[in-house]
Design a protein around this motif. Structure first.
Motif, PDB file in Angstrom:
ATOM      1  N   ASP A  88       0.826  -1.205   0.000  1.00 44.93           N
ATOM      2  CA  ASP A  88       0.000   0.000   0.000  1.00 44.93           C
ATOM      3  C   ASP A  88       0.860   1.255   0.000  1.00 44.93           C
ATOM      4  O   ASP A  88       0.546   2.246  -0.678  1.00 44.93           O
ATOM      5  CB  ASP A  88      -0.972   0.005   1.173  1.00 44.93           C
ATOM      6  CG  ASP A  88      -0.284  -0.120   2.528  1.00 44.93           C
ATOM      7  OD1 ASP A  88       0.866  -0.613   2.576  1.00 44.93           O
ATOM      8  OD2 ASP A  88      -0.890   0.286   3.546  1.00 44.93           O
ATOM      9  N   LEU A  89       1.978   1.219   0.711  1.00 46.17           N
ATOM     10  CA  LEU A  89       2.880   2.366   0.736  1.00 46.17           C
ATOM     11  C   LEU A  89       3.572   2.535  -0.614  1.00 46.17           C
ATOM     12  O   LEU A  89       3.745   3.660  -1.100  1.00 46.17           O
ATOM     13  CB  LEU A  89       3.915   2.181   1.845  1.00 46.17           C
ATOM     14  CG  LEU A  89       4.589   3.444   2.391  1.00 46.17           C
ATOM     15  CD1 LEU A  89       3.561   4.388   2.986  1.00 46.17           C
ATOM     16  CD2 LEU A  89       5.630   3.084   3.437  1.00 46.17           C
ATOM     17  N   ALA A  90       3.949   1.417  -1.226  1.00 47.88           N
ATOM     18  CA  ALA A  90       4.573   1.470  -2.546  1.00 47.88           C
ATOM     19  C   ALA A  90       3.613   2.050  -3.579  1.00 47.88           C
ATOM     20  O   ALA A  90       4.003   2.876  -4.426  1.00 47.88           O
ATOM     21  CB  ALA A  90       5.039   0.078  -2.964  1.00 47.88           C
ATOM     22  N   ASN A  91       2.353   1.642  -3.529  1.00 51.03           N
ATOM     23  CA  ASN A  91       1.361   2.154  -4.467  1.00 51.03           C
ATOM     24  C   ASN A  91       1.105   3.639  -4.243  1.00 51.03           C
ATOM     25  O   ASN A  91       0.966   4.414  -5.200  1.00 51.03           O
ATOM     26  CB  ASN A  91       0.048   1.373  -4.328  1.00 51.03           C
ATOM     27  CG  ASN A  91       0.181  -0.064  -4.794  1.00 51.03           C
ATOM     28  OD1 ASN A  91       1.022  -0.374  -5.643  1.00 51.03           O
ATOM     29  ND2 ASN A  91      -0.649  -0.950  -4.258  1.00 51.03           N
ATOM     30  N   LYS A  92       1.058   4.018  -2.990  1.00 56.00           N
ATOM     31  CA  LYS A  92       0.856   5.426  -2.656  1.00 56.00           C
ATOM     32  C   LYS A  92       2.034   6.259  -3.148  1.00 56.00           C
ATOM     33  O   LYS A  92       1.856   7.361  -3.703  1.00 56.00           O
ATOM     34  CB  LYS A  92       0.688   5.574  -1.138  1.00 56.00           C
ATOM     35  CG  LYS A  92       0.226   6.942  -0.677  1.00 56.00           C
ATOM     36  CD  LYS A  92      -0.058   6.917   0.820  1.00 56.00           C
ATOM     37  CE  LYS A  92      -0.582   8.255   1.295  1.00 56.00           C
ATOM     38  NZ  LYS A  92      -0.868   8.254   2.755  1.00 56.00           N
TER      39      LYS A  92
END
Length: 355
Positions: A88-92
């Motif tokens: 989720d952090l990578a996508n954000k």
């Protein structure tokens, strides 16, 4: 026999590991004494992207790192575990990176007024997202430090360690930062991004618990940063050109290291931007700069910090970026830095014995 001892007895450090984990080690977050927080984030990178993939690149290459350390007996038994890379952090990061890149392009075109309405709100959006990332890192660091774990961070760009530094500052009244870097990172909200990768040192100094920032290898900086480094008595900078000049004139690296170590207080946090090394060791990092160090030089310096009796209280490794598909060189170098730093951290904490 404890679970950890059972795990150790059942693992062959000289053989082929069947564990798909950092360095192929058999530990988890409960049995490892050191936790690595991966932070796949590079929203404010202003040159080449790729550092968000650093944690994955280091993880993949880490299986090639031999676990034996000739000056730290049974170093692997301490246990190192990297938390799962947060998708989720990578996508954000990927989504906000596009927004930031378009905004930077607009700045580089002279901020045309015709597009002002489109871009005016971008800095606030980016700053909010970066603040949330920092808070996530802080919460992870507090959680595991509260369990008695040693905690380190693997970035991502150089904005990522601020939450870990904040967690360290919660527990220590007086400590220093040893910064290995090509860049001073003393910019004030570079490109209007409060949590820019180019502002990490400036932001860290907001914590009053940090009594000294010792920068080593700096060779790419603006005039405002040079003035700040000169006028702020909490900052001592060992510029790359001065280190090189001294070495050309016969001063041994040992003596230079002694001078660096002397500037540090008793407790030390180490932040390593891989671009502080010679670019041949990190050709795909976000902002490579000619000059810099060999890997052994910096590992020798950190070893000297530990041998001096000073105590490491945390560290990070940032700005590792993988090369083209199939090229694991940057990840390989990053993995070796990470493993050695983890062991030196453990030795300084009395959990391993350093000869």
């Amino acid at each position: 026999m404890s679970l950890k001892h059972q795990i150790i007895d059942g693992f062959d450090p000289n053989g082929v590991s069947t564990y798909e984990s950092l360095f192929g080690l058999p530990f988890d977050e409960n049995t490892a004494e050191m936790i690595i927080i991966p932070v796949p984030w590079e929203v404010t990178v202003s040159y080449s992207p790729g550092t968000a993939d650093g944690p994955d690149a280091v993880l993949n290459a880490s299986m090639q790192v031999d676990l034996f350390q000739d000056d730290i007996k049974d170093a692997w038994k301490m246990g190192i575990y990297m938390l799962p890379i947060p998708d989720d952090l990578a996508n954000k990061s990927s989504n906000f990176r596009i927004l930031a890149r378009n905004y930077i392009d607009w700045l580089e075109k002279g901020s045309p007024e015709a597009e002002l309405e489109r871009f005016a709100a971008v800095p606030d959006l980016i700053n909010k997202a970066a603040a949330e990332m920092n808070e996530w890192v802080y919460e992870q660091a507090k959680l595991y430090r509260g369990q008695g774990k040693m905690v380190a961070l693997l970035g991502g760009d150089h904005s990522t360690p601020l939450g870990l530094i904040k967690a360290v500052a919660d527990d220590h009244d007086n400590f220093g930062i040893l910064q290995i870097d090509a860049h001073a990172d003393l910019r004030v909200a570079y490109e209007n991004f409060e949590y820019s990768h180019a502002s990490i040192a400036y932001n860290a100094l907001k914590f009053p618990q940090i009594s000294k920032l010792v920068q080593v290898g700096i060779r790419d900086y603006c005039e405002a940063e040079a003035i700040m480094a000169k006028e702020n008595n909490r900052i001592t900078t060992f510029y790359d050109k001065d280190i090189k000049k001294d070495s050309y004139e016969g001063k041994a690296w040992k003596i230079i290291c002694d001078e660096i170590v002397e500037q540090l207080p008793q407790e030390v946090y180490v932040t390593i931007d891989i671009d502080g090394f010679d670019p041949k060791l990190c050709p795909n990092t976000g902002t490579p700069v000619a000059g810099g160090f060999e890997l052994d030089q910096i590992m020798y310096l950190v070893r000297e910090v530990v041998k001096s009796g000073r105590r490491l209280i945390g560290f990070d490794l940032v700005e590792v970026a993988p090369g083209p598909e199939g090229d694991e060189w940057d990840g390989n170098v990053g993995a070796r830095i990470l493993y050695r730093m983890a062991n030196l951290y453990g030795a300084s904490q009395g959990r391993l014995n350093l000869k």
